[in-house]
Design a protein around this motif. Structure first.
Motif, PDB file in Angstrom:
ATOM      1  N   MET A  73      -0.532  -4.333  10.380  1.00 58.21           N
ATOM      2  CA  MET A  73      -1.575  -3.730   9.558  1.00 58.21           C
ATOM      3  C   MET A  73      -2.393  -2.816  10.476  1.00 58.21           C
ATOM      4  O   MET A  73      -2.959  -3.262  11.457  1.00 58.21           O
ATOM      5  CB  MET A  73      -2.451  -4.821   8.942  1.00 58.21           C
ATOM      6  CG  MET A  73      -3.521  -4.295   8.033  1.00 58.21           C
ATOM      7  SD  MET A  73      -4.547  -5.596   7.335  1.00 58.21           S
ATOM      8  CE  MET A  73      -3.691  -5.932   5.841  1.00 58.21           C
ATOM      9  N   PRO A 102      -5.550   0.073  11.198  1.00 59.66           N
ATOM     10  CA  PRO A 102      -6.986   0.092  10.853  1.00 59.66           C
ATOM     11  C   PRO A 102      -7.268   0.689   9.475  1.00 59.66           C
ATOM     12  O   PRO A 102      -8.197   0.247   8.779  1.00 59.66           O
ATOM     13  CB  PRO A 102      -7.602   0.947  11.956  1.00 59.66           C
ATOM     14  CG  PRO A 102      -6.672   0.833  13.104  1.00 59.66           C
ATOM     15  CD  PRO A 102      -5.306   0.669  12.515  1.00 59.66           C
ATOM     16  N   ASP A 124      -5.335   0.485   6.793  1.00 53.89           N
ATOM     17  CA  ASP A 124      -5.017  -0.566   5.817  1.00 53.89           C
ATOM     18  C   ASP A 124      -6.117  -1.631   5.791  1.00 53.89           C
ATOM     19  O   ASP A 124      -6.471  -2.142   4.727  1.00 53.89           O
ATOM     20  CB  ASP A 124      -3.679  -1.215   6.150  1.00 53.89           C
ATOM     21  CG  ASP A 124      -2.496  -0.295   5.890  1.00 53.89           C
ATOM     22  OD1 ASP A 124      -2.654   0.671   5.117  1.00 53.89           O
ATOM     23  OD2 ASP A 124      -1.424  -0.559   6.472  1.00 53.89           O
ATOM     24  N   GLN A 125      -6.619  -1.984   6.934  1.00 53.73           N
ATOM     25  CA  GLN A 125      -7.685  -2.990   7.012  1.00 53.73           C
ATOM     26  C   GLN A 125      -8.946  -2.506   6.307  1.00 53.73           C
ATOM     27  O   GLN A 125      -9.581  -3.259   5.574  1.00 53.73           O
ATOM     28  CB  GLN A 125      -7.995  -3.328   8.474  1.00 53.73           C
ATOM     29  CG  GLN A 125      -9.014  -4.434   8.639  1.00 53.73           C
ATOM     30  CD  GLN A 125      -8.506  -5.761   8.117  1.00 53.73           C
ATOM     31  OE1 GLN A 125      -7.356  -6.105   8.343  1.00 53.73           O
ATOM     32  NE2 GLN A 125      -9.358  -6.470   7.413  1.00 53.73           N
ATOM     33  N   LYS A 126      -9.293  -1.229   6.484  1.00 55.78           N
ATOM     34  CA  LYS A 126     -10.470  -0.675   5.800  1.00 55.78           C
ATOM     35  C   LYS A 126     -10.269  -0.676   4.298  1.00 55.78           C
ATOM     36  O   LYS A 126     -11.177  -1.005   3.532  1.00 55.78           O
ATOM     37  CB  LYS A 126     -10.738   0.748   6.285  1.00 55.78           C
ATOM     38  CG  LYS A 126     -11.326   0.825   7.660  1.00 55.78           C
ATOM     39  CD  LYS A 126     -11.565   2.271   8.051  1.00 55.78           C
ATOM     40  CE  LYS A 126     -12.082   2.375   9.475  1.00 55.78           C
ATOM     41  NZ  LYS A 126     -12.272   3.770   9.893  1.00 55.78           N
ATOM     42  N   LEU A 184      -8.307  -2.679   2.562  1.00 57.34           N
ATOM     43  CA  LEU A 184      -8.361  -4.069   2.112  1.00 57.34           C
ATOM     44  C   LEU A 184      -9.802  -4.577   2.066  1.00 57.34           C
ATOM     45  O   LEU A 184     -10.204  -5.242   1.101  1.00 57.34           O
ATOM     46  CB  LEU A 184      -7.525  -4.952   3.036  1.00 57.34           C
ATOM     47  CG  LEU A 184      -7.442  -6.427   2.657  1.00 57.34           C
ATOM     48  CD1 LEU A 184      -6.802  -6.601   1.295  1.00 57.34           C
ATOM     49  CD2 LEU A 184      -6.682  -7.190   3.722  1.00 57.34           C
ATOM     50  N   ASP A 185     -10.583  -4.251   3.068  1.00 58.54           N
ATOM     51  CA  ASP A 185     -11.997  -4.650   3.062  1.00 58.54           C
ATOM     52  C   ASP A 185     -12.740  -4.036   1.889  1.00 58.54           C
ATOM     53  O   ASP A 185     -13.572  -4.688   1.258  1.00 58.54           O
ATOM     54  CB  ASP A 185     -12.672  -4.247   4.373  1.00 58.54           C
ATOM     55  CG  ASP A 185     -12.200  -5.075   5.549  1.00 58.54           C
ATOM     56  OD1 ASP A 185     -11.664  -6.190   5.309  1.00 58.54           O
ATOM     57  OD2 ASP A 185     -12.356  -4.625   6.701  1.00 58.54           O
TER      58      ASP A 185
END
Length: 69
Positions: free
Chosen positions: A1, A3, A5-7, A9-10
């Motif tokens: 994953m 960064p 994708d992480q943003k 998802l958040d």
């Protein structure tokens, strides 16, 4: 994953609010349903005959037996 994708998802999970679990309420509900089932079951069950012979019971109590053969 990565960064990005992480943003994403958040951002998607930001609006998801999960209420805290209430284990005490769940346990109390299970116990209440269990006890209610026992009470209702005993109320609907047929009354049983006493398992004690009346002559033996009267001998243990010391009262005269009213049971005649």
């Amino acid at each position: 994953m990565d960064p990005q994708d992480q943003k994403l998802l958040d951002k998607q999970l930001r609006n998801l609010h999960v209420p805290p679990r209430r284990d005490g309420v769940v346990i109390a509900t299970i116990v209440a349903v269990f006890l209610g089932g026992i009470i209702i079951g005993s109320a609907l069950a047929k009354p049983r005959q006493p398992a004690v012979n009346p002559q033996i019971a009267s001998a243990l109590i010391g009262a005269p037996s009213s049971f005649r053969q």
